[in-house]
Design a protein around this motif. Structure first.
Motif, PDB file in Angstrom:
ATOM      1  N   ARG A 132       0.829  -1.211   0.000  1.00 63.98           N
ATOM      2  CA  ARG A 132       0.000   0.000   0.000  1.00 63.98           C
ATOM      3  C   ARG A 132       0.858   1.253   0.000  1.00 63.98           C
ATOM      4  O   ARG A 132       0.620   2.204  -0.757  1.00 63.98           O
ATOM      5  N   ARG A 133       1.876   1.246   0.851  1.00 56.72           N
ATOM      6  CA  ARG A 133       2.712   2.423   1.015  1.00 56.72           C
ATOM      7  C   ARG A 133       3.483   2.763  -0.262  1.00 56.72           C
ATOM      8  O   ARG A 133       3.510   3.911  -0.720  1.00 56.72           O
ATOM      9  N   VAL A 134       4.080   1.744  -0.879  1.00 60.04           N
ATOM     10  CA  VAL A 134       4.936   1.977  -2.045  1.00 60.04           C
ATOM     11  C   VAL A 134       4.102   2.289  -3.285  1.00 60.04           C
ATOM     12  O   VAL A 134       4.466   3.164  -4.081  1.00 60.04           O
ATOM     13  N   THR A 135       2.983   1.599  -3.468  1.00 61.04           N
ATOM     14  CA  THR A 135       2.153   1.885  -4.649  1.00 61.04           C
ATOM     15  C   THR A 135       1.482   3.252  -4.521  1.00 61.04           C
ATOM     16  O   THR A 135       1.301   3.954  -5.513  1.00 61.04           O
ATOM     17  N   GLU A 136       1.127   3.631  -3.310  1.00 63.68           N
ATOM     18  CA  GLU A 136       0.557   4.959  -3.109  1.00 63.68           C
ATOM     19  C   GLU A 136       1.573   6.032  -3.452  1.00 63.68           C
ATOM     20  O   GLU A 136       1.251   7.035  -4.109  1.00 63.68           O
ATOM     21  N   LEU A 173       2.140  -6.499  -9.440  1.00 60.55           N
ATOM     22  CA  LEU A 173       1.864  -5.076  -9.258  1.00 60.55           C
ATOM     23  C   LEU A 173       1.706  -4.384 -10.613  1.00 60.55           C
ATOM     24  O   LEU A 173       0.839  -3.519 -10.784  1.00 60.55           O
ATOM     25  N   ALA A 174       2.525  -4.793 -11.585  1.00 69.03           N
ATOM     26  CA  ALA A 174       2.441  -4.182 -12.911  1.00 69.03           C
ATOM     27  C   ALA A 174       1.111  -4.479 -13.577  1.00 69.03           C
ATOM     28  O   ALA A 174       0.492  -3.583 -14.182  1.00 69.03           O
ATOM     29  N   VAL A 175       0.640  -5.718 -13.478  1.00 64.90           N
ATOM     30  CA  VAL A 175      -0.647  -6.072 -14.072  1.00 64.90           C
ATOM     31  C   VAL A 175      -1.766  -5.239 -13.452  1.00 64.90           C
ATOM     32  O   VAL A 175      -2.717  -4.832 -14.128  1.00 64.90           O
ATOM     33  N   ALA A 176      -1.653  -4.975 -12.159  1.00 65.76           N
ATOM     34  CA  ALA A 176      -2.679  -4.191 -11.456  1.00 65.76           C
ATOM     35  C   ALA A 176      -2.521  -2.690 -11.661  1.00 65.76           C
ATOM     36  O   ALA A 176      -3.307  -1.905 -11.115  1.00 65.76           O
ATOM     37  N   GLY A 177      -1.509  -2.289 -12.434  1.00 67.93           N
ATOM     38  CA  GLY A 177      -1.386  -0.884 -12.807  1.00 67.93           C
ATOM     39  C   GLY A 177      -0.346  -0.079 -12.068  1.00 67.93           C
ATOM     40  O   GLY A 177      -0.236   1.133 -12.291  1.00 67.93           O
ATOM     41  N   ALA A 178       0.446  -0.708 -11.187  1.00 66.83           N
ATOM     42  CA  ALA A 178       1.439   0.035 -10.402  1.00 66.83           C
ATOM     43  C   ALA A 178       2.849  -0.282 -10.884  1.00 66.83           C
ATOM     44  O   ALA A 178       3.219  -1.450 -11.021  1.00 66.83           O
ATOM     45  N   ARG A 199       9.746   0.440  -8.016  1.00 62.75           N
ATOM     46  CA  ARG A 199      11.098  -0.101  -7.981  1.00 62.75           C
ATOM     47  C   ARG A 199      11.144  -1.246  -6.971  1.00 62.75           C
ATOM     48  O   ARG A 199      10.625  -1.117  -5.853  1.00 62.75           O
ATOM     49  N   ARG A 200      11.747  -2.344  -7.368  1.00 61.84           N
ATOM     50  CA  ARG A 200      11.842  -3.477  -6.447  1.00 61.84           C
ATOM     51  C   ARG A 200      12.601  -3.085  -5.188  1.00 61.84           C
ATOM     52  O   ARG A 200      12.277  -3.554  -4.090  1.00 61.84           O
ATOM     53  N   GLU A 201      13.600  -2.239  -5.332  1.00 59.83           N
ATOM     54  CA  GLU A 201      14.376  -1.812  -4.171  1.00 59.83           C
ATOM     55  C   GLU A 201      13.494  -1.110  -3.147  1.00 59.83           C
ATOM     56  O   GLU A 201      13.622  -1.329  -1.939  1.00 59.83           O
ATOM     57  N   ASP A 202      12.594  -0.250  -3.630  1.00 60.92           N
ATOM     58  CA  ASP A 202      11.715   0.479  -2.719  1.00 60.92           C
ATOM     59  C   ASP A 202      10.791  -0.471  -1.968  1.00 60.92           C
ATOM     60  O   ASP A 202      10.558  -0.318  -0.757  1.00 60.92           O
TER      61      ASP A 202
END
Length: 313
Positions: free
Chosen positions: A120-124, A189-194, A197-200
């Protein structure tokens, strides 16, 4: 072209004041991060690369992180295969000491809670907030893609010289396309639209895991001021630290989408038990109310838990 993990950035972020992580070992390709970390804990293999933080002699590779760009022999619960394209996902294992092995059943649940918060935090922050939901015992689903599976968590209890530890293995689908996913019940995450960076996501996940474990009463290997600093740095998770172990379990129960569902519990014998999932007990077992009373099921005693009405989850 997908990039390799920037391991220097990850190591610098993790092995620093206020965090318990003591070193990061990275492999471009590896059969299994869990297997590698178990070997490090047992002393049958030596860590590669320099130590980031000196280690005491009696806690070999506790709070160690093993990462790979491409896990070629990954597995989930009950030996199920977990395969992904190179550099498209996160494959990580960490070693966490446990004072009470009886509570090890909570480790995959709390790791899932930490990952859901990190997602949630990173995609937001990336401008496309996604909602991750928890399926007991070890799956993280994406509500934004029909509750398809984003992540699986595999925990293994191991003996170490100072007592017991849990190896927490986590695989997260990050950059796969729909065509690259092995089954229709999986997502990324990409399929869902986000786009993240994997590092983040890695750093956010381990920060959230540190805070949740500290809140659950785990000895995170630092003094109390450092533990409080981690919990405060990740915002809402700091509230778990004040609530103690009961608060961490309550937080999981509130986030677990399995609770309240009509479910069908598939057992290794071939038997299927139907009822309503009414809770998770203090040992981490799923409590199901059936026509014959309540039954508790430990994660290691079930093959699948499915909604009785069908569906992807």
């Amino acid at each position: 072209m997908r990039d390799s993990l920037d391991i220097e950035t990850v190591s610098a972020a993790l092995v620093t004041s206020g965090r318990p992580w003591r070193g990061v070992e990275f492999h471009p390709a590896l059969g299994s991060t869990n297997t590698r970390l178990r070997e490090l804990l047992a002393g049958t293999a030596q860590p590669t690369g320099p130590y980031a933080v000196g280690r005491a002699g009696d806690d070999r590779c506790l709070w160690w992180v093993v990462l790979t760009d491409h896990q070629t022999g990954g597995r989930g619960r009950l030996g199920r295969a977990w395969t992904v394209p190179d550099r498209a996902s996160i494959a990580i294992s960490v070693a966490v000491p446990v004072a009470d092995p009886a509570q090890a059943g909570w480790m995959p649940l709390l790791a899932g809670l930490a990952l859901s918060r990190a997602v949630r935090r990173v995609t937001e922050a990336a401008g496309h907030a996604l909602t991750a939901r928890l399926k007991w015992p070890n799956d993280v689903l994406l509500a934004d893609d029909g509750d398809r599976k984003l992540s699986g968590i595999l925990c293994e209890l191991v003996a170490v010289s100072s007592g017991q530890a849990v190896v927490v293995g986590t695989g997260v689908n990050v950059d796969q396309t729909r065509e690259e996913l092995p089954v229709d019940t999986a997502t990324s995450l990409a399929v869902a639209g986000a786009t993240v960076r994997r590092e983040d996501l890695l750093v956010a996940y381990l920060d959230e895991l540190t805070a949740v474990l500290a809140g659950a009463g785990a000895d995170i290997g630092t003094d109390p001021s450092r533990a409080a600093g981690v919990a405060g740095a990740v915002g809402a998770v700091g509230a778990v630290g004040a609530a103690g172990a009961a608060g961490a379990r309550t937080a999981y129960r509130e986030a677990c989408s399995t609770i309240g569902l009509e479910v069908r519990v598939h057992l290794p014998t071939g038997e299927a038990i139907e009822g309503v999932a009414v809770g998770v007990d203090d040992g981490g077992a799923l409590v199901v109310r059936t026509d014959h009373g309540e039954r508790s099921f430990a994660a290691g005693d079930v093959v699948h838990v499915r909604p009785a009405a069908g569906g992807l989850a």
